[in-house]
Scaffold this active site. Structure first.
Site, PDB file in Angstrom:
ATOM      1  N   ILE A 187       0.864  -1.176   0.000  1.00 60.51           N
ATOM      2  CA  ILE A 187       0.000   0.000   0.000  1.00 60.51           C
ATOM      3  C   ILE A 187       0.897   1.220   0.000  1.00 60.51           C
ATOM      4  O   ILE A 187       1.845   1.310   0.783  1.00 60.51           O
ATOM      5  CB  ILE A 187      -0.926   0.026   1.234  1.00 60.51           C
ATOM      6  CG1 ILE A 187      -1.871  -1.181   1.233  1.00 60.51           C
ATOM      7  CG2 ILE A 187      -1.735   1.312   1.264  1.00 60.51           C
ATOM      8  CD1 ILE A 187      -1.442  -2.297   2.124  1.00 60.51           C
ATOM      9  N   CYS A 188       0.649   2.122  -0.921  1.00 61.20           N
ATOM     10  CA  CYS A 188       1.369   3.397  -0.971  1.00 61.20           C
ATOM     11  C   CYS A 188       2.882   3.145  -1.063  1.00 61.20           C
ATOM     12  O   CYS A 188       3.334   2.344  -1.876  1.00 61.20           O
ATOM     13  CB  CYS A 188       0.983   4.231   0.245  1.00 61.20           C
ATOM     14  SG  CYS A 188       1.437   5.983   0.158  1.00 61.20           S
ATOM     15  N   THR A 189       3.672   3.779  -0.214  1.00 59.65           N
ATOM     16  CA  THR A 189       5.128   3.649  -0.300  1.00 59.65           C
ATOM     17  C   THR A 189       5.639   2.321   0.235  1.00 59.65           C
ATOM     18  O   THR A 189       6.849   2.084   0.248  1.00 59.65           O
ATOM     19  CB  THR A 189       5.831   4.797   0.446  1.00 59.65           C
ATOM     20  OG1 THR A 189       5.336   4.849   1.791  1.00 59.65           O
ATOM     21  CG2 THR A 189       5.568   6.127  -0.246  1.00 59.65           C
ATOM     22  N   THR A 235       2.972   3.244  -6.919  1.00 59.16           N
ATOM     23  CA  THR A 235       2.997   3.733  -5.544  1.00 59.16           C
ATOM     24  C   THR A 235       2.322   5.093  -5.541  1.00 59.16           C
ATOM     25  O   THR A 235       1.742   5.510  -6.555  1.00 59.16           O
ATOM     26  CB  THR A 235       4.449   3.809  -5.014  1.00 59.16           C
ATOM     27  OG1 THR A 235       4.414   4.136  -3.614  1.00 59.16           O
ATOM     28  CG2 THR A 235       5.278   4.849  -5.755  1.00 59.16           C
TER      29      THR A 235
END
Length: 317
Positions: free
Chosen positions: A103-105, A123
């Site tokens: 998730i995300c970074t 990302t």
């Protein structure tokens, strides 16, 4: 049927919503279907980037079988990537998990562990350039909400982790279950992940003055209306020349380009979610014709609308 084990990996200064968002999605999916646990180096209490205190199991002591391994992101991700004691259990668990995601970074963790080599990934839009620069063996796609490459999934920023969790749930339990959870959590069900993490309303700046801000919102809500400079100027009670100058200065693009982006976005949604023909979609979204819509799609999305529908059409219930 045995519960699917879902492990969410986190660390000091994690983005809390990266962890809690997917957790809530899987929880709404049902305790009969998923066994959830959060894991962090050393276990116990740790802090999120916003100061919220969380509690998790010791990552080094988590043992398989793991069905789904998801790595959260946050401000502490780069320190985590530099810690071999953190990456080692991630690699170990990923080696036997049915599917792995971020998730995300959290994508930086997967990349540092070598799990994204030779794969396409995404990302948070603000970190895509750095991910591509630091990990040249990863093909970074800055646009999608999430990307699936084999059994590896990466999502865009923060709340996109909930979109990813919904998609994983749909794979497991079917579309109706995902729709039920989306309604309960008041979420959109966005699939198959090709939709942009940008929108004309988000990517472009909002005007400083209230009348122009209100007009921007009206444009988004009424893509099929008369959105010519003259028509918009009349709604803003300005001369066309003064309106065009003020809009361009405050929004960062011309009225015509803004309108085109809004109409393409509206058409994308209809192509993903309906069976309507291209000419009808063009009419509903304010394009003069299917050919006009096609030209705008090629300019904005880089693919024609028919190809877009084939690639990104939502699965029917």
């Amino acid at each position: 049927m045995a519960k699917r084990s879902v492990v969410l990996v986190c660390f000091e200064r994690v983005q809390a919503l990266d962890l809690v968002g997917p957790w809530e999605v899987f929880t709404e999916g049902g305790h009969d279907h998923y066994a959830l646990r959060a894991a962090t180096p050393g276990g116990g209490q740790f802090g999120s980037s916003s100061g919220l205190r969380l509690i998790a199991d010791d990552l080094s002591r988590v043992r398989g079988p793991v069905d789904t391994l998801l790595v959260a992101g946050g401000l502490g991700v780069h320190a985590a990537c530099a810690d071999p004691a953190f990456l080692s259990p991630v690699r170990r668990l990923a080696a036997t998990a049915r599917r792995v995601g971020s998730i995300c970074t959290g994508a930086f963790v997967l990349a540092a562990a070598g799990l994204l080599d030779g794969r396409r990934a995404t990302t948070h839009w603000g970190w895509c350039e750095q991910l591509a620069r630091e990990y040249p063996r990863v093909t970074v796609a800055p646009d999608p909400i999430f990307v699936k490459d084999g059994n590896v999934y990466t999502s865009a920023g923060v709340t996109a982790g909930m979109d990813l969790a919904l998609a994983l749930m749909e794979e497991d339990l079917g579309r109706q279950a995902a729709m039920r959870v989306a309604r309960q959590l008041v979420l959109f069900v966005r699939r198959p992940g090709g939709q942009s993490q940008f929108s004309a309303a988000l990517e472009l700046q909002t005007a400083d003055r209230q009348p122009l801000r209100d007009l921007q919102a009206w444009i988004v809500a009424n893509p099929a209306a008369d959105l010519s400079v003259e028509g918009l100027a009349a709604r803003a009670h300005m001369s066309p020349r003064n309106f065009a100058r003020a809009f361009t200065r405050e929004v960062g693009t011309t009225p015509a380009r803004y309108v085109e982006r809004v109409r393409v976005e509206a058409a994308r949604q209809r192509l993903e979610e309906s069976d309507a023909g291209l000419e009808l979609v063009a009419k509903q979204c304010g394009f003069g014709s299917g050919n006009s819509m096609r030209r705008s799609f090629l300019r904005v999305v880089k693919v024609p609308p028919a190809d877009y529908r084939v690639r990104f059409r939502s699965t029917k219930p």
